[in-house]
Write a protein that holds these residues in place. Sequence first.
Motif, PDB file in Angstrom:
ATOM      1  N   ARG A 100      58.931  20.043  62.896  1.00 44.38           N
ATOM      2  CA  ARG A 100      57.545  19.601  62.777  1.00 44.38           C
ATOM      3  C   ARG A 100      56.931  19.352  64.157  1.00 44.38           C
ATOM      4  O   ARG A 100      55.805  19.769  64.429  1.00 44.38           O
ATOM      5  N   LEU A 101      57.705  18.675  65.028  1.00 42.14           N
ATOM      6  CA  LEU A 101      57.194  18.384  66.368  1.00 42.14           C
ATOM      7  C   LEU A 101      56.994  19.665  67.178  1.00 42.14           C
ATOM      8  O   LEU A 101      56.191  19.706  68.102  1.00 42.14           O
ATOM      9  N   LEU A 102      57.723  20.721  66.813  1.00 42.40           N
ATOM     10  CA  LEU A 102      57.536  22.029  67.469  1.00 42.40           C
ATOM     11  C   LEU A 102      56.289  22.748  66.936  1.00 42.40           C
ATOM     12  O   LEU A 102      55.943  23.811  67.425  1.00 42.40           O
ATOM     13  N   GLY A 103      55.690  22.182  65.883  1.00 45.64           N
ATOM     14  CA  GLY A 103      54.452  22.769  65.361  1.00 45.64           C
ATOM     15  C   GLY A 103      54.606  23.534  64.058  1.00 45.64           C
ATOM     16  O   GLY A 103      53.661  24.182  63.604  1.00 45.64           O
ATOM     17  N   VAL A 104      55.800  23.474  63.435  1.00 46.30           N
ATOM     18  CA  VAL A 104      56.011  24.199  62.183  1.00 46.30           C
ATOM     19  C   VAL A 104      55.059  23.680  61.100  1.00 46.30           C
ATOM     20  O   VAL A 104      54.893  22.474  60.927  1.00 46.30           O
ATOM     21  N   GLN A 105      54.450  24.625  60.367  1.00 46.88           N
ATOM     22  CA  GLN A 105      53.427  24.280  59.373  1.00 46.88           C
ATOM     23  C   GLN A 105      53.968  24.246  57.942  1.00 46.88           C
ATOM     24  O   GLN A 105      53.404  23.570  57.087  1.00 46.88           O
ATOM     25  N   LYS A 106      55.010  25.037  57.666  1.00 46.91           N
ATOM     26  CA  LYS A 106      55.556  25.098  56.308  1.00 46.91           C
ATOM     27  C   LYS A 106      57.061  25.225  56.391  1.00 46.91           C
ATOM     28  O   LYS A 106      57.580  25.890  57.295  1.00 46.91           O
ATOM     29  N   LEU A 107      57.741  24.613  55.419  1.00 47.56           N
ATOM     30  CA  LEU A 107      59.200  24.645  55.414  1.00 47.56           C
ATOM     31  C   LEU A 107      59.715  25.437  54.213  1.00 47.56           C
ATOM     32  O   LEU A 107      59.257  25.229  53.082  1.00 47.56           O
ATOM     33  N   PHE A 108      60.685  26.316  54.484  1.00 42.57           N
ATOM     34  CA  PHE A 108      61.356  27.104  53.439  1.00 42.57           C
ATOM     35  C   PHE A 108      62.829  26.705  53.436  1.00 42.57           C
ATOM     36  O   PHE A 108      63.462  26.691  54.498  1.00 42.57           O
ATOM     37  N   VAL A 109      63.346  26.388  52.248  1.00 48.95           N
ATOM     38  CA  VAL A 109      64.715  25.885  52.156  1.00 48.95           C
ATOM     39  C   VAL A 109      65.488  26.682  51.106  1.00 48.95           C
ATOM     40  O   VAL A 109      64.953  26.983  50.040  1.00 48.95           O
ATOM     41  N   SER A 110      66.748  27.005  51.412  1.00 50.72           N
ATOM     42  CA  SER A 110      67.596  27.628  50.386  1.00 50.72           C
ATOM     43  C   SER A 110      68.875  26.823  50.235  1.00 50.72           C
ATOM     44  O   SER A 110      69.256  26.066  51.130  1.00 50.72           O
ATOM     45  N   ASN A 111      69.506  26.974  49.092  1.00 49.68           N
ATOM     46  CA  ASN A 111      70.797  26.313  48.881  1.00 49.68           C
ATOM     47  C   ASN A 111      71.587  27.055  47.809  1.00 49.68           C
ATOM     48  O   ASN A 111      71.036  27.861  47.061  1.00 49.68           O
ATOM     49  N   ALA A 112      72.874  26.767  47.785  1.00 50.14           N
ATOM     50  CA  ALA A 112      73.747  27.227  46.701  1.00 50.14           C
ATOM     51  C   ALA A 112      73.847  26.087  45.703  1.00 50.14           C
ATOM     52  O   ALA A 112      73.983  24.932  46.107  1.00 50.14           O
ATOM     53  N   ALA A 113      73.742  26.397  44.424  1.00 51.96           N
ATOM     54  CA  ALA A 113      73.717  25.323  43.425  1.00 51.96           C
ATOM     55  C   ALA A 113      74.457  25.725  42.168  1.00 51.96           C
ATOM     56  O   ALA A 113      74.579  26.912  41.850  1.00 51.96           O
ATOM     57  N   GLY A 114      74.921  24.723  41.440  1.00 49.94           N
ATOM     58  CA  GLY A 114      75.544  24.944  40.140  1.00 49.94           C
ATOM     59  C   GLY A 114      74.467  25.016  39.071  1.00 49.94           C
ATOM     60  O   GLY A 114      73.506  24.245  39.098  1.00 49.94           O
ATOM     61  N   GLY A 115      74.617  25.938  38.118  1.00 47.87           N
ATOM     62  CA  GLY A 115      73.623  26.102  37.059  1.00 47.87           C
ATOM     63  C   GLY A 115      73.900  25.175  35.889  1.00 47.87           C
ATOM     64  O   GLY A 115      74.995  25.179  35.328  1.00 47.87           O
ATOM     65  N   LEU A 116      72.900  24.393  35.511  1.00 45.04           N
ATOM     66  CA  LEU A 116      73.014  23.466  34.375  1.00 45.04           C
ATOM     67  C   LEU A 116      72.224  23.973  33.174  1.00 45.04           C
ATOM     68  O   LEU A 116      72.517  23.627  32.032  1.00 45.04           O
ATOM     69  N   ASN A 117      71.183  24.757  33.445  1.00 46.56           N
ATOM     70  CA  ASN A 117      70.341  25.298  32.375  1.00 46.56           C
ATOM     71  C   ASN A 117      71.072  26.487  31.741  1.00 46.56           C
ATOM     72  O   ASN A 117      71.400  27.446  32.436  1.00 46.56           O
ATOM     73  N   PRO A 118      71.322  26.418  30.422  1.00 49.36           N
ATOM     74  CA  PRO A 118      72.118  27.485  29.784  1.00 49.36           C
ATOM     75  C   PRO A 118      71.463  28.854  29.836  1.00 49.36           C
ATOM     76  O   PRO A 118      72.141  29.867  29.631  1.00 49.36           O
ATOM     77  N   ASP A 119      70.160  28.927  30.132  1.00 47.47           N
ATOM     78  CA  ASP A 119      69.492  30.232  30.229  1.00 47.47           C
ATOM     79  C   ASP A 119      69.785  30.943  31.548  1.00 47.47           C
ATOM     80  O   ASP A 119      69.383  32.088  31.743  1.00 47.47           O
ATOM     81  N   PHE A 120      70.431  30.250  32.487  1.00 51.99           N
ATOM     82  CA  PHE A 120      70.676  30.837  33.805  1.00 51.99           C
ATOM     83  C   PHE A 120      71.967  31.662  33.822  1.00 51.99           C
ATOM     84  O   PHE A 120      72.825  31.522  32.959  1.00 51.99           O
ATOM     85  N   THR A 121      72.069  32.514  34.860  1.00 50.57           N
ATOM     86  CA  THR A 121      73.254  33.350  35.078  1.00 50.57           C
ATOM     87  C   THR A 121      73.651  33.242  36.547  1.00 50.57           C
ATOM     88  O   THR A 121      72.783  33.088  37.408  1.00 50.57           O
ATOM     89  N   THR A 122      74.924  33.372  36.829  1.00 52.00           N
ATOM     90  CA  THR A 122      75.411  33.348  38.211  1.00 52.00           C
ATOM     91  C   THR A 122      74.714  34.408  39.050  1.00 52.00           C
ATOM     92  O   THR A 122      74.490  35.527  38.585  1.00 52.00           O
TER      93      THR A 122
END
Length: 271
Positions: A100-122
């Motif tokens: 932010r102090l460098l002037g970044v305007q928007k943040l994009f984040v990714s992660n690996a996660a476990g699926g809890l919703n039964p409609d999801f697939t690996t």
Amino acid sequence: MILQLQEATDYIQQRIENFAPEFGIILGTGLGALVNELEVNHTISYDEIPYFPVSTVESHSGKLIFGLLAGRRVVVMQGRFHYYEGYSMEQVVFPVRVMRLLGVQKLFVSNAAGGLNPDFTTSELMIITDHINLQPSNPLIGKNLDELGLRFPDMSDVYDEHMVREAMVIGDDLGITLQEGVYVSVPGPMLETPAEYRYLRVIGADAVGMSTVPEVIAARHMGMPVFAVSVITDMCTPDRLKKVKLADILEAAAIAEPRMTALIAELIRRS
Ligand code: HPA
């Protein structure tokens, strides 16, 4: 703390000269290949930056990479800090504050996660639309850094709705299946018991992981719009729960990685 943030920022600014990044990107476990799409201008190892924490997880390499993605100036954190590694919450979010102090305007984040919703697939992607913080602390505890944001920041619209909608359009355009849902952040480092997975589903979560929420809280404290995406690396519903090893998580992340990179690059192109 503000002086340490400033010193880290000054050091980076002197290294990158006039390269002012518009967008910040934090890459999750097994999701580092986005940097191969960058036209790299500068690379700085975390251990060179004053007060920067240094990554301890083998699957993360610790570097700030400055370059062009889809023709836009970005800074990418290759390797992030987790509370389970023993860092304080202030250390976990230190890089986001520096961005932010460098002037970044928007943040994009990714992660690996476990699926809890039964409609999801690996290996599917889930756009995060809201979160639940089950980490034992958060980065805003303690004296408020008034220079950065308010004592009681609002959390009613954490994940930028406009970017979520744009991502869904991009998903259609690029033929990428995108789920949407709530991410719950737990301390780890152990994965959950079957009873814990059932509990996390009951309280309203669609995916579970050990990161993201501290950084997002710090970003929102500073008023930065946030877009976040989980790669579902293992399914945790009662009928599909299996023993998982880090290697399985990395394999599932690797399969999804090109889709995640395409999505983020296109979102940045259209920002
Ligand atoms: N639980 C917590 N964190 C995770 C998981 C999980 O099942 N999978 C990937 N990260």
